[in-house]
Scaffold this active site. Structure first.
Site, PDB file in Angstrom:
ATOM      1  N   ARG A 216       3.214  -8.919   7.729  1.00  0.00           N
ATOM      2  CA  ARG A 216       2.583  -9.220   9.018  1.00  0.00           C
ATOM      3  C   ARG A 216       3.594  -9.906   9.946  1.00  0.00           C
ATOM      4  O   ARG A 216       3.660  -9.635  11.138  1.00  0.00           O
ATOM      5  CB  ARG A 216       1.376 -10.139   8.798  1.00  0.00           C
ATOM      6  CG  ARG A 216       0.208  -9.438   8.128  1.00  0.00           C
ATOM      7  CD  ARG A 216      -1.061 -10.280   8.227  1.00  0.00           C
ATOM      8  NE  ARG A 216      -1.207 -11.225   7.142  1.00  0.00           N
ATOM      9  CZ  ARG A 216      -2.027 -11.056   6.104  1.00  0.00           C
ATOM     10  NH1 ARG A 216      -2.762  -9.966   6.005  1.00  0.00           N
ATOM     11  NH2 ARG A 216      -2.131 -11.969   5.173  1.00  0.00           N
ATOM     12  N   PHE A 232      -7.295   0.258   8.719  1.00  0.00           N
ATOM     13  CA  PHE A 232      -7.700  -0.459   7.508  1.00  0.00           C
ATOM     14  C   PHE A 232      -7.415  -1.955   7.733  1.00  0.00           C
ATOM     15  O   PHE A 232      -6.799  -2.618   6.920  1.00  0.00           O
ATOM     16  CB  PHE A 232      -6.950   0.029   6.257  1.00  0.00           C
ATOM     17  CG  PHE A 232      -7.065   1.507   5.998  1.00  0.00           C
ATOM     18  CD1 PHE A 232      -8.183   2.021   5.364  1.00  0.00           C
ATOM     19  CD2 PHE A 232      -6.051   2.380   6.389  1.00  0.00           C
ATOM     20  CE1 PHE A 232      -8.295   3.381   5.107  1.00  0.00           C
ATOM     21  CE2 PHE A 232      -6.155   3.745   6.146  1.00  0.00           C
ATOM     22  CZ  PHE A 232      -7.271   4.258   5.503  1.00  0.00           C
ATOM     23  N   ASP A 254     -11.759  -0.516  10.821  1.00  0.00           N
ATOM     24  CA  ASP A 254     -12.127  -0.683   9.417  1.00  0.00           C
ATOM     25  C   ASP A 254     -13.530  -0.108   9.236  1.00  0.00           C
ATOM     26  O   ASP A 254     -14.344  -0.149  10.164  1.00  0.00           O
ATOM     27  CB  ASP A 254     -12.104  -2.160   9.016  1.00  0.00           C
ATOM     28  CG  ASP A 254     -11.980  -2.337   7.503  1.00  0.00           C
ATOM     29  OD1 ASP A 254     -10.874  -2.658   7.017  1.00  0.00           O
ATOM     30  OD2 ASP A 254     -13.001  -2.138   6.794  1.00  0.00           O
ATOM     31  N   SER A 255     -13.810   0.387   8.037  1.00  0.00           N
ATOM     32  CA  SER A 255     -15.142   0.950   7.802  1.00  0.00           C
ATOM     33  C   SER A 255     -16.165  -0.114   7.430  1.00  0.00           C
ATOM     34  O   SER A 255     -17.352   0.179   7.309  1.00  0.00           O
ATOM     35  CB  SER A 255     -15.062   2.009   6.690  1.00  0.00           C
ATOM     36  OG  SER A 255     -14.555   1.419   5.522  1.00  0.00           O
ATOM     37  N   ALA A 284     -11.260   5.911   8.732  1.00  0.00           N
ATOM     38  CA  ALA A 284      -9.870   6.109   9.147  1.00  0.00           C
ATOM     39  C   ALA A 284      -9.573   7.570   9.485  1.00  0.00           C
ATOM     40  O   ALA A 284      -8.994   7.866  10.542  1.00  0.00           O
ATOM     41  CB  ALA A 284      -8.937   5.650   8.032  1.00  0.00           C
ATOM     42  N   ASP A 301      -2.809   0.490   6.022  1.00  0.00           N
ATOM     43  CA  ASP A 301      -2.845  -0.301   4.781  1.00  0.00           C
ATOM     44  C   ASP A 301      -4.129   0.010   4.015  1.00  0.00           C
ATOM     45  O   ASP A 301      -5.020  -0.836   3.910  1.00  0.00           O
ATOM     46  CB  ASP A 301      -2.748  -1.794   5.140  1.00  0.00           C
ATOM     47  CG  ASP A 301      -2.683  -2.681   3.908  1.00  0.00           C
ATOM     48  OD1 ASP A 301      -2.306  -2.177   2.826  1.00  0.00           O
ATOM     49  OD2 ASP A 301      -3.005  -3.879   4.029  1.00  0.00           O
ATOM     50  N   CYS A 341      -1.077   0.213  -2.202  1.00  0.00           N
ATOM     51  CA  CYS A 341      -1.251  -0.895  -3.151  1.00  0.00           C
ATOM     52  C   CYS A 341      -1.732  -0.370  -4.502  1.00  0.00           C
ATOM     53  O   CYS A 341      -2.234  -1.138  -5.323  1.00  0.00           O
ATOM     54  CB  CYS A 341      -2.190  -1.955  -2.586  1.00  0.00           C
ATOM     55  SG  CYS A 341      -3.826  -1.334  -2.231  1.00  0.00           S
TER      56      CYS A 341
HETATM   57  N1  SAH Z   1      -4.441  -4.835   6.094  1.00  0.00           N
HETATM   58  C1  SAH Z   1      -5.489  -5.706   5.685  1.00  0.00           C
HETATM   59  C2  SAH Z   1      -6.003  -5.368   4.285  1.00  0.00           C
HETATM   60  C3  SAH Z   1      -6.570  -3.965   4.138  1.00  0.00           C
HETATM   61  S1  SAH Z   1      -7.587  -3.741   2.728  1.00  0.00           S
HETATM   62  C4  SAH Z   1      -5.018  -7.155   5.786  1.00  0.00           C
HETATM   63  O1  SAH Z   1      -3.827  -7.397   6.051  1.00  0.00           O
HETATM   64  O2  SAH Z   1      -5.850  -8.048   5.630  1.00  0.00           O
HETATM   65  C5  SAH Z   1      -8.256  -2.178   2.959  1.00  0.00           C
HETATM   66  C6  SAH Z   1      -9.371  -2.087   3.995  1.00  0.00           C
HETATM   67  O3  SAH Z   1      -9.703  -0.698   4.144  1.00  0.00           O
HETATM   68  C7  SAH Z   1     -10.681  -2.773   3.611  1.00  0.00           C
HETATM   69  O4  SAH Z   1     -11.005  -3.715   4.591  1.00  0.00           O
HETATM   70  C8  SAH Z   1     -11.739  -1.644   3.588  1.00  0.00           C
HETATM   71  O5  SAH Z   1     -12.984  -2.046   4.160  1.00  0.00           O
HETATM   72  C9  SAH Z   1     -11.090  -0.600   4.458  1.00  0.00           C
HETATM   73  N2  SAH Z   1     -11.461   0.801   4.209  1.00  0.00           N
HETATM   74  C10 SAH Z   1     -11.702   1.416   3.021  1.00  0.00           C
HETATM   75  N3  SAH Z   1     -11.929   2.731   3.196  1.00  0.00           N
HETATM   76  C11 SAH Z   1     -11.849   2.976   4.538  1.00  0.00           C
HETATM   77  C12 SAH Z   1     -11.967   4.136   5.342  1.00  0.00           C
HETATM   78  N4  SAH Z   1     -12.211   5.326   4.814  1.00  0.00           N
HETATM   79  N5  SAH Z   1     -11.788   4.018   6.675  1.00  0.00           N
HETATM   80  C13 SAH Z   1     -11.541   2.808   7.238  1.00  0.00           C
HETATM   81  N6  SAH Z   1     -11.400   1.676   6.500  1.00  0.00           N
HETATM   82  C14 SAH Z   1     -11.564   1.748   5.186  1.00  0.00           C
END
Ligand code: SAH
Length: 397
Positions: A216, A232, A254-255, A284, A301, A341
């Protein structure tokens, strides 16, 4: 007095990985279990000639013993307190414990801190513990004592969040709750001088993706004047850094509804206006369909696409598809921060998937930075399985 620990004897040749300090004993390596043993018991591991190798927690399943010591020790309060003290000293040495502008860090990173089965994250006075094994679960009171002794008055509360992380079949009561102190689950923390609200009870993992701190910070340097997409975004970590780096506009996607709600509050908490930030609850893949050539900087991410080796091939296809869409959404001369990850996806696998994505959308891409998990998520060199977070910062022509 008879040794109270059940002996586990290995097949000839199967001691080699333990001699190289790899902390797992696979069930297939065991020749004989000398006595009764149940999930979570402390056991001693020996080679076929009766030579002591290690001590660990027993668990039925593929990984039968998780080693917590390669020496023959008495695993009581003093042993665990000393182990916590070493983990804390490491965080002091890397400048996180006692930092003026960061009040959140991982204090115990499982095998990376020689604590298989335990993760403990420090959130501005509240420690969130996640137990992944019954062995660690049975030690929770001992561990709380150890944390209290080592952290002293800096520790106000300990929250156990192991309901979802303990083995599915484990025969122990599973619930989340405060083991020490109290709270309502919501906390405010600081990271590199930026402020965040964290929901330790309802939030994902222990509440915050602490492992992206350094990435970040790097992103902030590329944000000035940019239109940024944080895909995400969870609770808006990368978005707040992008705004503080002078981004012209940031979109967080985010979803999860609660994550989007907390993103909005985190943006406000840092004094930024919703005129430059938009939080969108969306999928996404759906969002990216209509985003061609729309951004100067994108963060991608996603959650782990593969939890097991069998899912690897599908996961790589997913990463390629997602990255192709993201590269297509970047304007010429833009930057993509892309991550995986998934522990089973290697750095090389991931790079190949992203390479395939660039080829698919016919864009030239150069690597600016190779990204990884930060030092408070250490990887024991004897346990490469602990390296899970990998990423690339890319310049897209
Ligand atoms: N980058 C963030 C962490 C991401 S974790 C940080 O720095 O804090 C992954 C995220 O993806 C979660 O919040 C989850 O709700 C979201 N997610 C999972 N599947 C998804 C999708 N199909 N579309 C959008 N978001 C999604």
């Amino acid at each position: 007095m008879a040794d109270p620990f059940t002996k586990i004897i290995l097949r000839t040749g199967k001691e080699q990985s333990l001699l190289r300090f790899h902390p797992w004993v696979f069930s297939g390596a065991i020749k004989k279990i000398d006595g009764a043993v149940k999930e979570g018991d402390c056991v001693k591991v020996y080679d076929g000639k009766g030579q002591f190798l290690a001590m660990g927690h027993y668990q039925p399943g593929t990984i039968a013993v998780r080693v917590f010591s390669f020496e023959d020790v008495t695993p009581g309060q003093a042993f665990w307190t000393a182990k916590v003290r070493r983990a804390f000293a490491y965080r002091e040495r890397i400048g996180l414990a006692g930092s003026e502008n960061t009040s959140v860090f991982r204090l115990v990173n499982a095998e990376g801190d020689y604590f298989p089965g335990l993760v403990a994250d420090f959130y501005n006075g509240t420690l969130v513990m996640q137990m992944h094994s019954v062995g660690m679960y049975l030690l929770q009171d001992t561990l709380v004592n150890a944390f209290r002794e080592v952290l002293g008055s800096d520790l106000k509360a300990v929250f156990s969040k192991s309901e979802a992380t303990l083995p599915f079949r484990a025969d122990v009561p599973k619930s989340n709750g405060y083991l020490y102190g109290a709270g309502d689950g919501e906390l405010e923390i600081q990271e590199n001088g930026l402020r965040f609200l964290v929901d330790i009870q309802q939030g994902q993992k222990t509440g915050f993706f602490i492992d992206q701190r350094e990435n970040r910070k790097l992103l902030k340097h590329f944000a000035k004047g940019s239109e940024v997409l944080n895909m995400f975004g969870y609770t808006g970590g990368f978005s707040v850094y992008a705004l503080s780096g002078g981004a012209k506009r940031v979109v967080s996607v985010d979803s999860s509804g609660p994550a989007i709600a907390l993103t909005r509050r985190n943006v406000e908490l840092n004094g930024f206006s919703h005129a430059t930030h938009e939080a969108v609850e969306a999928d996404a893949f759906e969002y990216l369909k209509n985003a061609s050539n729309a951004f100067d900087l994108i963060v991608l991410d996603p959650p782990a696409f593969a939890k097991h080796n069998e899912a690897l091939h599908q996961a790589l296809k997913g990463y390629q598809r997602l990255n192709a869409m993201a590269i297509d959404a970047i304007r010429p001369g833009g930057i993509l921060f892309t991550f995986s990850c998934s522990q089973v996806v290697s750095r090389l696998h991931f790079r190949q998937a992203v390479f395939g994505a660039a080829a698919q959308v016919k864009r030239k891409v150069r690597i600016l930075h190779q990204l990884a998990q930060p030092p408070d998520h250490p990887v024991d060199i004897c346990h490469p399985e602990g390296e899970y977070l990998k990423g690339l910062a890319l310049y897209v022509e």
